[in-house]
Design an enzyme around this catalytic site. Structure first.
Site, PDB file in Angstrom:
ATOM      1  N   LEU A 424       0.845  -1.203   0.000  1.00 35.01           N
ATOM      2  CA  LEU A 424       0.000   0.000   0.000  1.00 35.01           C
ATOM      3  C   LEU A 424       0.876   1.248   0.000  1.00 35.01           C
ATOM      4  O   LEU A 424       1.191   1.790   1.065  1.00 35.01           O
ATOM      5  CB  LEU A 424      -0.843  -0.007   1.278  1.00 35.01           C
ATOM      6  CG  LEU A 424      -2.275  -0.471   1.136  1.00 35.01           C
ATOM      7  CD1 LEU A 424      -2.850  -0.838   2.484  1.00 35.01           C
ATOM      8  CD2 LEU A 424      -3.095   0.638   0.508  1.00 35.01           C
ATOM      9  N   GLU A 426       1.266   4.263  -2.836  1.00 38.02           N
ATOM     10  CA  GLU A 426       1.057   4.813  -4.175  1.00 38.02           C
ATOM     11  C   GLU A 426       2.261   5.605  -4.661  1.00 38.02           C
ATOM     12  O   GLU A 426       2.633   5.551  -5.839  1.00 38.02           O
ATOM     13  CB  GLU A 426      -0.200   5.696  -4.192  1.00 38.02           C
ATOM     14  CG  GLU A 426      -1.523   4.929  -4.104  1.00 38.02           C
ATOM     15  CD  GLU A 426      -1.857   4.362  -2.726  1.00 38.02           C
ATOM     16  OE1 GLU A 426      -1.106   4.623  -1.764  1.00 38.02           O
ATOM     17  OE2 GLU A 426      -2.872   3.649  -2.604  1.00 38.02           O
ATOM     18  N   GLN A 448      -6.169   2.096  -7.018  1.00 40.91           N
ATOM     19  CA  GLN A 448      -7.347   1.301  -6.659  1.00 40.91           C
ATOM     20  C   GLN A 448      -8.637   2.124  -6.806  1.00 40.91           C
ATOM     21  O   GLN A 448      -9.634   1.646  -7.328  1.00 40.91           O
ATOM     22  CB  GLN A 448      -7.199   0.741  -5.252  1.00 40.91           C
ATOM     23  CG  GLN A 448      -8.122  -0.420  -4.996  1.00 40.91           C
ATOM     24  CD  GLN A 448      -7.615  -1.320  -3.884  1.00 40.91           C
ATOM     25  OE1 GLN A 448      -7.584  -0.904  -2.725  1.00 40.91           O
ATOM     26  NE2 GLN A 448      -7.216  -2.532  -4.212  1.00 40.91           N
ATOM     27  N   PHE A 449      -8.578   3.343  -6.359  1.00 47.62           N
ATOM     28  CA  PHE A 449      -9.625   4.337  -6.625  1.00 47.62           C
ATOM     29  C   PHE A 449      -8.888   5.630  -6.964  1.00 47.62           C
ATOM     30  O   PHE A 449      -7.855   5.929  -6.352  1.00 47.62           O
ATOM     31  CB  PHE A 449     -10.502   4.574  -5.387  1.00 47.62           C
ATOM     32  CG  PHE A 449     -11.522   3.484  -5.152  1.00 47.62           C
ATOM     33  CD1 PHE A 449     -12.849   3.643  -5.547  1.00 47.62           C
ATOM     34  CD2 PHE A 449     -11.148   2.284  -4.547  1.00 47.62           C
ATOM     35  CE1 PHE A 449     -13.780   2.626  -5.334  1.00 47.62           C
ATOM     36  CE2 PHE A 449     -12.067   1.272  -4.332  1.00 47.62           C
ATOM     37  CZ  PHE A 449     -13.396   1.443  -4.730  1.00 47.62           C
ATOM     38  N   ASP A 451      -9.395   8.439  -6.090  1.00 51.23           N
ATOM     39  CA  ASP A 451      -9.251   9.275  -4.886  1.00 51.23           C
ATOM     40  C   ASP A 451      -7.867   9.115  -4.242  1.00 51.23           C
ATOM     41  O   ASP A 451      -7.327  10.041  -3.657  1.00 51.23           O
ATOM     42  CB  ASP A 451     -10.311   8.878  -3.852  1.00 51.23           C
ATOM     43  CG  ASP A 451     -11.710   8.890  -4.438  1.00 51.23           C
ATOM     44  OD1 ASP A 451     -12.496   9.752  -4.066  1.00 51.23           O
ATOM     45  OD2 ASP A 451     -11.994   8.027  -5.308  1.00 51.23           O
ATOM     46  N   PHE A 452      -7.296   7.908  -4.337  1.00 51.40           N
ATOM     47  CA  PHE A 452      -6.042   7.639  -3.621  1.00 51.40           C
ATOM     48  C   PHE A 452      -4.817   8.200  -4.339  1.00 51.40           C
ATOM     49  O   PHE A 452      -3.693   8.085  -3.855  1.00 51.40           O
ATOM     50  CB  PHE A 452      -5.894   6.133  -3.363  1.00 51.40           C
ATOM     51  CG  PHE A 452      -7.055   5.585  -2.582  1.00 51.40           C
ATOM     52  CD1 PHE A 452      -7.533   6.282  -1.477  1.00 51.40           C
ATOM     53  CD2 PHE A 452      -7.702   4.422  -2.954  1.00 51.40           C
ATOM     54  CE1 PHE A 452      -8.625   5.819  -0.761  1.00 51.40           C
ATOM     55  CE2 PHE A 452      -8.795   3.952  -2.244  1.00 51.40           C
ATOM     56  CZ  PHE A 452      -9.262   4.650  -1.146  1.00 51.40           C
ATOM     57  N   HIS A 493     -14.419   7.836  -2.226  1.00 47.35           N
ATOM     58  CA  HIS A 493     -14.439   6.789  -3.254  1.00 47.35           C
ATOM     59  C   HIS A 493     -15.260   7.245  -4.451  1.00 47.35           C
ATOM     60  O   HIS A 493     -15.783   6.426  -5.184  1.00 47.35           O
ATOM     61  CB  HIS A 493     -15.038   5.480  -2.711  1.00 47.35           C
ATOM     62  CG  HIS A 493     -14.130   4.744  -1.776  1.00 47.35           C
ATOM     63  ND1 HIS A 493     -13.964   5.102  -0.472  1.00 47.35           N
ATOM     64  CD2 HIS A 493     -13.324   3.667  -1.971  1.00 47.35           C
ATOM     65  CE1 HIS A 493     -13.111   4.285   0.114  1.00 47.35           C
ATOM     66  NE2 HIS A 493     -12.704   3.402  -0.776  1.00 47.35           N
TER      67      HIS A 493
END
Ligand code: TPP
Length: 687
Positions: A424, A426, A448-449, A451-452, A493
């Site tokens: 995890l 980014e 993954q989304f 948003d991240f 999300h």
């Protein structure tokens, strides 16, 4: 200071001596030039040369190094011509960055040096990517990245070390612990007894050594390099040293107790080494003086060339042209792919029957209709087959198949080396993607989304986006961004954050709305040698289907599409909002609405925007993103500037509310631009 010769032959010791003298003598000259006002800022590495020089000499010339602002010795030990370095520092045209970058913020592929950006930390994960490339190519090579003691507090340090450990990468991380981060002493920087202790927490080996002893640095890095290559593991080396001058020359050293300078002066890396070499009879006082005279002359001669260099002549076209790496995309590939499949694809694209954006043309072999999500999967799958050097990375994308199952089955087919689950982190993964690019790989990272992306933001907007303009290196990276709301997934999300990236020169931003475009734009993004953010609306994944040719085709990046012709007004939009516009137009056929799907947001298709505005005289820009500072603002400004005489009404925007996206479905519906679309169309039509 104690030196052990370690069986190093005399000529190698002599080479070390000359190599460590050179950066010191260059710096001494720089300080004179600085006082004379002939150069601007200078970050000094005086007192720390044994680390840069010892480490560089211990690595092979074709192994990447990621130096920082005090590592002149890396550049000189890679035999970069001084006159060119000097042109770089002067901001000259013939430096390493065409005058676009300062001091040591540049790289040179030829010398396998990837220089820093100002932000401390991001350089570390690039070394991970390079090491991953070596591992994939089964090369016996390692990469090496530097950080200061201050830089170890950055999250990027943690992410890069953790990733290197988890992925078993041959990376050498060197901490230059020089006592201060600007004015901050180490006791205000960290609490562990030694920074090398951090290695254990990551499950790697670490050691603390005397960073002022060039033989110790050289010998350690040489041994560690062998270890990393043999065991395919990273290693952390903490080099104890001291910063003998201010953070940079203008900032002074008032905050450093005087006795520290006195104590560290005794450990000067050059004087001590010189003494050792005299005792070892490698040099004499006379030969040392001769060597210094030779270096002095070399510096003077090179500076003369540097000072005579041509000044920068500003050329705006060249400035703009260098933002993106050339080639790779549509034109070159389309030319070579005039297959029957391609013709089919073009036929589909041109058909444009309303309301389905890409209906099957009347054709004997109907083109298969597949879902938006399957089109993405197909693009990835075909690209994996087309490019054996394409690597996929993302959280849970291997056995699990990704949060949306887009890469399901890929690991079985392409193997764990090419379909990589990531920890995890980014930021480190974007950095690693850039490192892969340095070694000629393509990579796709699944966020993954969308948003991240905030936690990988710096790497994207400062490293990926700027590197080609800065020193001609491309970042061959695609970041897939599952985006958008409408599913009651709340503020973290559901966001639309494409506008952040549209504001960043050097990136490309694509945002398909049909299955056909989803495939073609992803193939184009992967073929493109530049960093591309690929926005895929989660709401379209399983709700939208359309004809998608089986061939591996491209949709040209930067080209909009007319979804539906009309004459009363234009709705300029993209993504899921295309369907809001289609739905509205279907239900209100009294108004003849032309719908434009932008498909690419950077670069924008201004031609298409102009054509539609000239035709209808009324423009409404519709997007799911919030209003203020959104892409609508940019397009509206552009239309006003360039199409004013064709307008019958002010350009209007229909966007989501300027609030975070709420969770409750009723609140979310009200948030969405779609809630105000009818109202905005009526308002515009009243003009
Ligand atoms: C992310 C980030 N925050 C702040 C700065 C400003 N800054 C530049 S150098 C520096 C100190 C760095 O200390 P250290 O990592 O110990 O390296 P040193 O300068 O001592 O070699 C700071 C705070 C920066 N460049 N990057």
């Amino acid at each position: 200071m104690h030196f052990e010769r370690k069986n190093i032959p005399a000529e190698q010791l002599l080479h070390m001596y000359k190599s460590i003298l050179l950066p010191r003598m260059i710096e001494e000259k720089m300080l004179v030039l600085l006082r004379q006002g002939k150069i601007s800022k200078w970050f000094s590495g005086i007192g720390q040369e044994a680390i840069s020089v010892g480490a560089t000499l211990a690595m092979q010339q074709d192994e990447w190094m990621m130096p920082l602002h005090r590592n002149l010795g890396v550049f000189t030990s890679r035999n970069m011509p001084l006159h060119k370095l000097f042109m770089q520092w002067q901001g000259g045209k013939d430096g390493y960055s065409k005058g676009r970058e300062r001091s040591f913020h540049f790289g040179s592929k030829e010398h396998r040096i990837c220089g820093m950006i100002s932000h401390l930390g991001p350089q570390l994960a690039i070394a991970d990517g390079v090491a991953l490339a070596h591992k994939l190519k089964k090369e016996d090579k390692a990469s090496l990245a530097f950080t200061g003691d201050g830089g170890t507090s950055e999250g990027d340090f943690h992410e890069a070390l953790n990733t290197a450990a988890v992925w078993d990468l041959p990376v050498i991380f060197i901490i230059e612990n020089n006592g201060y981060g600007l004015s901050t002493p180490v006791n205000e920087q960290y609490r562990c007894a030694s920074l090398a202790d951090k290695a254990r927490g990551y499950g790697m080996e670490g050691v603390t050594i005397d960073g002022n002893n060039i033989i110790e640095v050289y010998d350690t890095v040489r041994g560690v390099r062998d270890y990393c290559i043999k065991n395919k593991k990273p290693y952390l080396i903490e080099c104890m040293t001291f910063r003998m001058r201010g953070h940079e020359e203008a900032s002074g050293t008032k905050y450093v107790p005087k006795e520290l300078f006195t104590r560290w002066e005794l450990d000067d890396p050059i004087k001590n080494f010189e003494l050792f070499l005299v005792l070892q009879q490698v040099i004499t006082a006379e030969s040392a003086a001769e060597i210094k005279e030779e270096i002095k002359q070399y510096i003077e001669d090179e500076l003369k060339i540097g000072f005579e260099a041509a000044a920068v002549v500003v050329d705006t076209a060249e400035e703009l042209n260098d933002v993106y790496a050339p080639g790779g995309s549509y034109q070159s590939l389309a030319a070579g792919h005039e297959s029957e499949y391609n013709k089919q694809a073009v036929a589909v694209e041109k058909s444009g029957r309303f309301p389905s954006p890409h209906p099957s043309p009347k054709h004997q072999d109907p083109i298969p209709e597949i879902r938006f999500i399957d089109a993405i999967k197909q693009a990835l799958h075909q690209s994996m087959k087309q490019h054996d050097h394409l690597i996929l990375m993302g959280q849970d994308i291997a056995e699990y198949g990704g949060a949306f199952k887009i890469t399901e089955g890929f690991v079985e087919e392409f193997g764990k080396e090419r379909v990589k689950n990531t920890p995890l982190c980014e930021s480190a993964i974007v950095g690693a993607a850039l490192g892969l690019s340095l070694e000629g790989y393509k990579s796709m990272m699944e966020m993954q989304f969308a948003d991240f992306v905030t936690v990988g933001f710096n790497q994207i907007v400062n490293n990926l986006a700027k590197i080609h303009y800065r020193w001609g290196q491309n970042a061959d990276v695609v970041i897939r961004m599952p985006t958008g709301g409408g599913m009651g997934a709340g503020p973290f999300h559901s966001q639309s954050n494409e506008a952040w990236f549209v504001h960043t020169p050097g990136l490309k931003v694509v945002y398909p709305s049909t299955a056909y475009d989803a495939k073609g734009l992803l193939v184009a993004a992967i073929n493109d040698p530049n960093p591309v953010l690929y926005f895929e609306h989660k709401g379209l994944y399983r709700s939208i289907s359309g004809p998608v040719p089986e061939a591996c085709y491209e949709v040209e990046i930067g080209k909009a599409r007319i979804v539906k012709e009309g004459s009363d007004m234009s709705v300029i939009t993209y993504g899921a909002a295309v369907y809001w516009a289609i739905d509205y137009a279907e239900k209100h056929q009294a108004v003849s609405i032309e719908i434009i799907d932008l498909r690419t947001l950077l670069p924008l298709d201004y031609e298409a925007i102009k054509t539609t505005v000239e035709k209808t005289g009324k423009a409404l820009i519709l997007h799911e993103d919030t209003l203020t500072g959104g892409i609508g603002a940019e397009i509206s400004a552009w239309i006003t500037e360039h199409c004013f005489e064709h307008l019958d009404a002010p350009v209007m925007r229909c966007a989501s509310l300027d609030t975070p996206i709420p969770f409750n479905i009723e609140l979310e519906k009200n948030f969405m631009a779609s809630a105000r679309l009818g109202e905005m169309v009526e308002k515009l039509m009243k003009y």
